[in-house]
Design an enzyme around this catalytic site. Structure first.
Site, PDB file in Angstrom:
ATOM      1  N   ASP A   1      45.102  37.535  33.035  1.00 30.26           N
ATOM      2  CA  ASP A   1      46.371  38.764  34.048  1.00 30.26           C
ATOM      3  C   ASP A   1      46.967  40.037  33.281  1.00 30.26           C
ATOM      4  O   ASP A   1      46.357  40.141  32.059  1.00 30.26           O
ATOM      5  CB  ASP A   1      47.814  37.621  34.253  1.00 30.26           C
ATOM      6  CG  ASP A   1      48.655  38.082  36.055  1.00 30.26           C
ATOM      7  OD1 ASP A   1      48.585  39.438  36.004  1.00 30.26           O
ATOM      8  OD2 ASP A   1      49.724  37.667  35.116  1.00 30.26           O
TER       9      ASP A   1
ATOM     10  N   LEU B   1      25.727  28.360  27.557  1.00 28.71           N
ATOM     11  CA  LEU B   1      27.409  28.199  28.332  1.00 28.71           C
ATOM     12  C   LEU B   1      27.383  28.354  29.840  1.00 28.71           C
ATOM     13  O   LEU B   1      26.726  28.942  30.875  1.00 28.71           O
ATOM     14  CB  LEU B   1      27.704  29.764  27.923  1.00 28.71           C
ATOM     15  CG  LEU B   1      29.889  30.009  28.524  1.00 28.71           C
ATOM     16  CD1 LEU B   1      29.983  29.085  27.890  1.00 28.71           C
ATOM     17  CD2 LEU B   1      29.914  31.379  27.885  1.00 28.71           C
TER      18      LEU B   1
ATOM     19  N   HIS C   1      41.120  46.834  36.688  1.00 27.08           N
ATOM     20  CA  HIS C   1      40.174  45.827  37.081  1.00 27.08           C
ATOM     21  C   HIS C   1      39.090  45.538  36.813  1.00 27.08           C
ATOM     22  O   HIS C   1      37.862  45.218  36.003  1.00 27.08           O
ATOM     23  CB  HIS C   1      40.221  45.179  38.422  1.00 27.08           C
ATOM     24  CG  HIS C   1      41.551  44.989  39.598  1.00 27.08           C
ATOM     25  ND1 HIS C   1      42.090  44.212  39.013  1.00 27.08           N
ATOM     26  CD2 HIS C   1      42.181  45.095  40.429  1.00 27.08           C
ATOM     27  CE1 HIS C   1      43.210  43.461  39.492  1.00 27.08           C
ATOM     28  NE2 HIS C   1      42.660  44.723  40.364  1.00 27.08           N
TER      29      HIS C   1
HETATM   30  C1  FPP Z   1      44.408  39.674  37.249  1.00 26.35           C
HETATM   31  O1  FPP Z   1      45.596  41.166  37.342  1.00 26.35           O
HETATM   32  C2  FPP Z   1      43.189  39.730  38.134  1.00 26.35           C
HETATM   33  C3  FPP Z   1      42.904  39.603  38.548  1.00 26.35           C
HETATM   34  C4  FPP Z   1      43.372  39.392  40.233  1.00 26.35           C
HETATM   35  C5  FPP Z   1      41.368  39.965  38.473  1.00 26.35           C
HETATM   36  C6  FPP Z   1      40.541  39.395  37.645  1.00 26.35           C
HETATM   37  C7  FPP Z   1      39.476  40.627  38.235  1.00 26.35           C
HETATM   38  C8  FPP Z   1      38.788  41.001  37.498  1.00 26.35           C
HETATM   39  C9  FPP Z   1      38.434  41.248  35.906  1.00 26.35           C
HETATM   40  C10 FPP Z   1      37.190  41.802  37.207  1.00 26.35           C
HETATM   41  C11 FPP Z   1      36.293  41.128  38.272  1.00 26.35           C
HETATM   42  C12 FPP Z   1      36.002  39.529  37.433  1.00 26.35           C
HETATM   43  C13 FPP Z   1      34.706  39.279  37.357  1.00 26.35           C
HETATM   44  C14 FPP Z   1      34.832  37.757  36.732  1.00 26.35           C
HETATM   45  C15 FPP Z   1      33.640  39.553  37.230  1.00 26.35           C
HETATM   46  P1  FPP Z   1      46.158  41.154  37.991  1.00 26.35           P
HETATM   47  O2  FPP Z   1      45.618  42.391  39.113  1.00 26.35           O
HETATM   48  O3  FPP Z   1      47.428  40.382  38.331  1.00 26.35           O
HETATM   49  O4  FPP Z   1      47.642  42.759  36.719  1.00 26.35           O
HETATM   50  P2  FPP Z   1      49.269  42.396  37.210  1.00 26.35           P
HETATM   51  O5  FPP Z   1      49.683  41.564  37.208  1.00 26.35           O
HETATM   52  O6  FPP Z   1      49.627  43.706  36.312  1.00 26.35           O
HETATM   53  O7  FPP Z   1      49.433  43.223  38.748  1.00 26.35           O
END
Ligand code: FPP
Length: 248
Positions: free
Chosen positions: A21, A132, A38
């Site tokens: 997050d 893993l 992201h």
């Molecule tokens: C949460 O941060 C993150 C996500 C909803 C997406 C996670 C995706 C990645 C790390 C990239 C791709 C992953 C892989 C496994 C290839 P948020 O957007 O909720 O952040 P915020 O709470 O600060 O708005």
């Protein structure tokens, strides 16, 4: 501090689950669009996967996209799906070389065809690896998973494949997406939010929870090692008393 050397390698959690997050807030802090956060998060994924492999974690589940995330602005959803496709495409060979087996949990049928195709290719390519097990939670939510499990249980009861009086806690586990995977011993959430957000609700009944203020794009393997060191200092009692645990 280097936390790796403090880890007791004989007591590493078999299964670690992570709620990644803070990508959006990281992007905002850097005056960039959310998708930039992201993209930076992918660098963290790579480093943490490597770190998990180094200390002998058997299963690592990453919450990459929740059922609720479909309700984000269309542009962000599309960009996230494209990022998933390109990342899986780029990383599949690397995962394979490192003996990592890729798998996925969630309502995978709701993913765009391009994403599902790339995912299935990478899963097939890495299926014989013995290192893993990297589990991506995609279009996943615990309430969806449990609802699905109940429907399948009812179906099997109706078809006489399952006898209601024989249903126990293990039966329920067998109907979840994580069938055959041990429950996570450690659940980590980044970005300072102290909540579970519909993630592995049945499976984390006795998990140790670890929250860190670091935003996901800043998270690295040393942060994972720090969480494992913290985990190893905890006494896990499973409802017993401290005296009972010491006597064991
Ligand atoms: C949460 O941060 C993150 C996500 C909803 C997406 C996670 C995706 C990645 C790390 C990239 C791709 C992953 C892989 C496994 C290839 P948020 O957007 O909720 O952040 P915020 O709470 O600060 O708005």
């Amino acid at each position: 501090m280097n936390y790796k050397e403090q880890i007791d390698l004989t007591k590493v959690p078999k299964h670690i689950a992570i709620i990644m997050d803070g990508n959006g807030r990281w992007a905002k802090e850097h005056n960039q669009p959310r998708i930039f956060g992201h993209s930076k998060g992918v660098v963290s994924v790579r480093d943490v996967v490597e770190g998990a492999g180094e200390i002998g974690v058997k299963h690592l589940t990453l919450y990459a996209f929740s059922t609720e995330n479909w309700n984000r602005p269309k542009l962000e959803v599309t960009a996230l799906m494209q990022l998933l496709v390109s990342t899986i495409h780029k990383e599949a060979e690397n995962l394979n070389k490192n003996n990592v087996r890729l798998s996925a949990i969630g309502d995978l049928s709701s993913l765009p065809d391009s994403c599902l195709k790339e995912l299935n290719n990478a899963i097939a390519k890495t299926s014989n690896n013995s290192g893993l097990n990297l589990i991506l939670a995609l279009s996943y939510s615990s309430k969806w998973e449990i609802t699905n499990a109940i429907k399948n249980i009812i179906n099997d009861v109706e078809n006489k494949k399952l006898i209601p009086t024989q249903i126990n806690e293990n039966t329920i586990s067998d109907y979840l997406c994580t069938k055959n995977i041990p429950d996570p011993e450690l659940l980590i959430r980044t970005s300072g939010e102290i909540r579970i957000s519909n993630f592995l609700l049945y499976q984390i009944a006795y998990s140790e929870l670890y929250f860190t203020d670091k935003l996901w794009p800043d998270y690295r393997k040393n942060d994972l090692f720090e969480a494992v060191v913290n985990f190893q200092k905890r006494q896990r009692r499973y409802g017993l008393t401290e005296e009972q645990i010491i006597a064991e």
